[in-house]
Write a protein that holds these residues in place. Structure first.
Motif: not given
Lengths: 587, 386, 194
Positions: A11, A13-14, A16-18, B97, B194, B212, B215-216, B218-219, B222
């Motif tokens: 995808p 990159r969204p 939303t922060p990681p 992370r 961070y 949200d 999406e996190m 998914w990060h 990824d």
């Protein structure tokens, strides 16, 4: 209806922060708006300070010792106290009775820390005498603790002070009454020399009588009477006039003067106070076999607990619940004390349980009897209007009914301890300064803020506006144990004084209590909770979840950023010493 | 410098050379020597790190999470039940992370109480968001520890360096210890994307709503995907400096092979010895070693096993109710290959709780897997006593 | 590849002996592997440690079951454990004993046997206590002399490098033991050189 399933692999990159991180700095979130209560730093009063009858800033010097500032600690002590080397040895230390650490693992041995600092002051160079800045001369009659304290504090305020002492050596009851094994005379002499060095002049061999009083009044603006209480009380029982029945205080004065009066073998000491303990232990040192006869039990004895303990350990015998009814003779010599057997009834007006006769009797054999049931002041040369109830009547600041005539210490009927006498001298010094400044038409400070806590003695440094300690928004209330957060302290039991065994063969009058020694005394000072006074331990800063607390940049200790303080109270809850309180927002 | 050292000390040396800044750990056999040596390095000043003594493994990982969140380079080590106790905090590191590096000395879980090697402890943590790298020699342990910090900080994921109890942890063998200067060139000081900073305060770990959270995650997926490629890059850089690399997946003598063993950890080493003997007899047999378990190197494995007919997976671990964990993962990775390209996968559970895996045991597996007509069925347990 | 097993009692330094021997051999350019018997043992209980030696990197990562050489740190172990278990025929045994190889008739004939009074030598050099001397360094000196597998100087260098306390006395003990070792067995002159 279906909706598209969206991004597939791989995808975009969204946005939303990681990780769960705020998009902006948390500073935009003014959490301060949430609060309805807010923390306030208040320096409050430690119970030791309120407990000290001499008005010493105990917590203040403990805080300086924590920072390693030993000399500054000694100076702070000397500011409020003319003779710490003496009281470090002989005081009944009511400061320790109030110590909050007593509810945790044993009160801080304050007396031993005071003694260490007092001895350090004596070993140091004497202070430069205060330059007289006042023209009014003050006469102090009597050089016991009350007189010397008054003179010391007045000299520090710039008054020329003369101390008039009828004996040939200064010290009053410290020299006449307290035995050498409790207060070595070199310590007493050095302490008096240090007081003289501070600007006090002592004239010995000067007796103030009714006849000489007018002349003294003409030479001095103010007179402070601290003539003590030297008249031993009688019991009013049969045989009190017999040879061999002595006043305990007279016996002590003779021994302290170097005499060794013959006692015979058995010595009965009547009474349960410090004079009784001093008599018994002194008699023991002269080779006699002393027996203390007391009408209540050990728990009710007014003597200092350590003195009773020492007497017990040295082999003094005790007969409790026995009230003398007559002194008897056999073959013309004293044979002993007939006593009524007592029992304890309900508490009397003074809170102590009253002894009442059981009807039984007992007889205590004695070759000598020492009466130690209390002393009264000599009331000559006092005019009638200043005497009330067998003692000199004074107001809160030591002034008698006769203007500019002050009195204090044992003569005014205070509880008769060295610390009380020191406090009386200090109060009179403040009272004298206040009276003289008023006469000169000078405004005087408010006296209502001088006390350590609601019932404590006053601070003379505050009166002089010379208190070197930073005090943030002070509240004149005492910190209760419940306000101490003991989670931040480790159990570290109180250190015990070093005690020497009684050495009858060698030097029986050598000092018994060796104190703690410098190193252990410093360790002991480290046990202080610093109740109610911020010592910048930073726990508030560390625990604040909003990072709202920071070191102050304008001379205070910490600042709280009220934009972010949300009033959670964790700082007040974690403060180990109750120096933060929560108050209603907007009130 | 070359020294004869035990595997545990190879970890310690790796951590020292990586200039870890915060070390928090709780002792457990057979991991203890790692942090014992590190604590001495900290005490002597040769390693300028903050050594935090804690009261449990959970706290050790919590301390590492806190330290890493401030931007520090953090390390811990554990084993078995200790690692299990860390479980909750492992998620905080993974989904937070945070590039923490941990050494896990593989030890069996109790009961029955057992201190010997078994991979179930680390494999049970596979879903916590940690990269997992398994080692075969003490040299690989040292190299992997250093590379782990580099990889972790590139992809912002924690890395678990895994070594067998005793067969590595307590076995001394020659290890080349690279110069500090060389490691410094490879591994610069951490620059956190961070970090907790009072001058730029942000909130971390707060509530994340359903709109949200996904999406996190998914990060995270990824980043794991990215880590496969990044690891190759890290290895290449390391190889340029020291001449050694290992590969997420390594093929050993699989050219023209009909049969391949799939191994991890020290069994690989003994298996190489066995493969060599069989190759001397002209048998077409090879070996594929899996070093990286998370992320699972699916593509590399498909490539490595292309053309192989039969695969024997040797699992010193098992998932109760399923079987050998590497075998299950491998089956899943190869399932959607066309049937004609897909090897038959045979699972062998062996060596649990430190039972010795000798050349004879491996010979027995080879004999079994090449028997004609055996079905690729549920995993076989090797050497279970009657 | 050559495999060696050291028998001792917990606290006698068998594991350290295995590490020192590995280090000495590594200095001579061999590939080595040393490890203790995996497990937990208390002080005084019989323990074992192992060394593998080869000219190429060692791949075997399993236990040693058929050693070529045995070293026995404590003579009382001869009756407590089967020290010859798995020992290859013609293998060597070095025993810490004040006796001579001929005093072990059950071993001699099947194996090459050597003895050295390592306890006495260690005690003389103040290693450990007189009742519980630490013999691991002395016996390595003897092993160097009787096996020919490793040089005495390599053993001494390994001791100097890796023994933190009393390195000098340990080296002295190794040298004295090297001079004092008694070789017997299959044929005394048949000392092998790998």
């Amino acid at each position: 209806m279906s909706e598209p399933i969206g991004t597939s692999v791989p995808p975009r990159r969204p946005a939303t922060p990681p990780i769960a991180v705020s998009a902006t700095t948390t500073e935009v979130n003014k959490t301060g708006a949430w609060k309805y209560i807010r923390p306030v730093y208040h320096d409050r009063v430690a119970p030791c300070n309120q407990g000290c009858p001499a008005g010493v800033d105990v917590e203040g010097y403990m805080a300086l010792l924590r920072e390693g500032k030993i000399d500054e600690a000694a100076e702070l002590l000397a500011l409020e106290h003319p003779m710490p080397a003496v009281t470090g040895r002989v005081c009944n230390h009511p400061c320790e009775s109030g110590c909050n650490r007593g509810h945790f693992d044993g009160a801080v041995a304050i007396h031993a820390v005071e003694r260490m600092l007092g001895d350090r002051l004596l070993a140091a160079a004497p202070p430069a005498p205060a330059a007289p800045t006042r023209t009014e001369r003050v006469a102090v009659v009597g050089s016991g603790p009350a007189g010397l304290a008054c003179a010391y504090h007045l000299a520090a305020m710039g008054y020329p002070v003369d101390v008039l002492e009828r004996e040939d050596r200064a010290g009053g009851m410290l020299r006449q009454g307290i035995p050498e094994y409790r207060l070595p005379r070199d310590v007493l002499d050095a302490q008096i020399r240090r007081i003289e060095a501070s600007g006090v002049t002592i004239h010995t061999g000067v007796q103030v009588t009714e006849a000489t009083l007018p002349e003294i009044r003409s030479r001095y603006s103010v007179i402070f009477f601290a003539t003590g209480a030297y008249l031993g009380r009688l019991l009013g029982v049969e045989g009190e006039e017999l040879p061999g029945v002595w006043q305990g205080l007279d016996f002590l004065r003779r021994v302290n003067a170097g005499l060794r009066p013959p006692l015979g073998e058995r010595v009965a000491v009547i009474g349960g106070g410090n004079t009784a303990m001093d008599c018994a232990r002194t008699a023991l040192r002269l080779g006699a076999r002393p027996i203390v006869v007391y009408r209540r039990t050990r728990d009710e004895m007014p003597a200092i607990a350590e003195e009773i303990e020492d007497a017990w350990r040295e082999g003094v015998e005790f007969v409790f619940l026995a009230a003398p009814t007559a002194f008897r003779t056999a073959d013309g010599l004293l044979s002993g004390v007939a006593c009524a057997r007592m029992k304890l009834a309900d508490a009397g007006p003074d809170g102590r349980r009253r002894p009442v006769a059981t009807g039984e009797s007992l007889f205590v054999q004695a070759d000598t009897v020492l009466l130690a049931t209390g002393e009264d002041p000599e009331l000559e040369p006092w005019p009638e209007e200043v005497v009330r109830g067998g003692a000199v009547a004074i107001d809160e600041w030591g002034e008698t009914a006769s203007p500019l005539v002050f009195a204090g210490g044992d003569v005014s009927g205070d509880e008769r301890t060295v610390a009380r006498a020191l406090g009386a001298g200090k109060r009179a010094a403040i009272g004298i300064d206040r009276a003289l400044r008023r006469r000169a038409g000078v405004a005087t400070p408010d006296t209502s803020a001088l006390r350590w806590g609601p019932t404590g003695a006053p601070s003379v440094a505050r009166w002089r506006d010379a208190d070197p300690v930073l005090r943030v928004a002070p509240l004149n209330e005492v910190v209760p144990f419940e306000d101490v957060n003991t989670a931040h302290f480790q159990l570290r039991p109180r250190n015990a004084d070093r005690h020497a065994a009684l050495d009858a063969a060698g030097a029986p009058f050598a000092e018994v209590n060796g104190g703690l020694g410098d190193d252990v005394a410093l360790v002991e000072a480290g046990r202080c909770f610093n109740c109610g006074v911020c010592n910048e331990c930073e726990l508030c800063l560390i625990f604040c979840g909003d990072v709202a607390i920071s070191h102050s940049h304008d001379g205070g200790r910490f600042d709280i950023d009220m934009n972010f303080c949300k009033g959670c109270g964790v700082c007040a809850a974690e403060c180990p010493r109750g120096a933060i309180s929560m108050t209603r927002e907007g009130l | 410098m070359r020294k004869v050292i035990v595997g545990n000390h190879a970890v310690s040396w790796g951590v020292k050379l990586a200039r870890a800044e915060v070390i928090a750990a709780y002792p457990i056999t057979p991991q203890t020597q790692i942090v014992e040596e590190l604590s001495e390095m900290c005490a002597s000043g040769e390693l300028k790190a903050r050594f935090i003594k804690v009261e449990s493994e959970h706290s050790a990982m919590a301390a590492c999470v806190g330290a890493s969140a401030t931007g520090a380079r953090a390390f811990t080590a554990s084993s078995s039940q200790g690692l299990a106790l860390m479980h909750e905090m492992l998620h905080w590191a993974g989904s937070g992370r945070l590039p923490i590096v941990m050494a896990d000395v593989n030890r069996a879980l109790g009961p029955g109480w057992n201190i010997w090697t078994d991979q179930t402890d680390s494999l049970a943590q596979r879903d916590t968001g940690w990269i997992q790298l398994y080692c075969e020699t003490n040299q690989e342990v040292l190299d992997t520890t250093i590379m782990a910090f580099r990889l972790a900080e590139q992809v912002d994921l924690p890395v678990m360096v895994v070594l067998d109890a005793f067969f590595l942890s307590h076995t001394a063998e020659p290890v080349d210890i690279p110069d500090q200067e060389l490691v410094d060139r490879f591994l610069p000081p951490r620059r956190a994307r961070y970090k907790l900073d009072v001058d730029d305060p942000h909130s971390y770990g707060a509530l994340v709503r359903p709109d949200d959270y996904m999406e996190m995650r998914w990060h995270l997926q990824d980043a794991m995907h990215d880590a496969v490629a990044r690891f190759d890059g890290v290895e290449t850089e390391w190889a340029t400096l020291v001449g050694r690399s290992y590969g997420a997946v390594e093929s050993y003598r699989t050219e023209d092979a009909d049969i391949a063993l799939v191994t991890s950890g020290t069994i690989t080493s003994t298996a190489r010895h066995v493969i060599d003997q069989h190759r001397e007899n002209g048998e077409k047999i090879g070996l594929v070693k899996i070093k990286m378990f998370r992320p699972f190197p699916t593509d590399a494995l498909r490539l490595a096993l292309a053309g192989i007919d039969r695969v024997a997976v040797l699992d010193r671990n098992f998932s109760p109710g399923q079987g050998g964990i590497f075998a299950a993962e491998l089956r899943s990775a190869l399932y959607d290959l066309p049937a004609e390209d897909r090897p038959a996968i045979y699972g062998y559970v062996l060596g649990l709780g430190g039972r010795d895996v000798t050349p004879a045991v491996i010979d027995g597996i080879i004999d079994h897997v090449r028997m004609p007509g055996i079905p690729a069925r549920a995993d076989l347990w090797v050497g279970v006593k009657a | 590849m050559r495999e060696l097993r050291i028998h001792g009692r917990g606290g006698q330094g068998a594991v350290i002996a295995s590490k020192l021997l590995a280090a000495a051999l590594f200095h001579e350019g061999r590939w080595v592997q040393s490890f203790p018997a995996f497990g937990v043992e208390r002080r005084g209980a019989p323990v074992a440690a192992f060394v593998r030696i080869d000219e190429v990197p060692i791949r075997l990562r399993c236990e040693v079951t058929q050693p070529d050489d045995i070293i026995v740190l404590d003579p009382t172990l001869l009756t407590a454990v089967d020290i010859t278990a798995g020992l290859k025929p013609g293998g060597s045994i070095l025993i810490n004993s004040e006796g001579l190889p001929g005093d072990f008739p059950a071993l001699i004939g099947r194996f090459r046997v050597a003895t050295v009074a390592a306890g006495e030598i260690a005690a003389r050099n103040h290693l450990g206590s007189r009742t519980q001397p630490i013999v691991n360094t002395a016996i390595l000196g003897a092993f160097a002399a009787c096996s020919g597998l490793v040089g005495l100087e390599s053993v001494c260098a390994a001791i100097e490098e890796d023994v933190p306390q009393h390195a000098e006395a340990n080296v002295r003990a190794a040298r004295e033991a090297a001079a004092a070792v008694q070789v017997g067995g299959l044929a005394a002159q048949e000392v092998s050189h790998v």
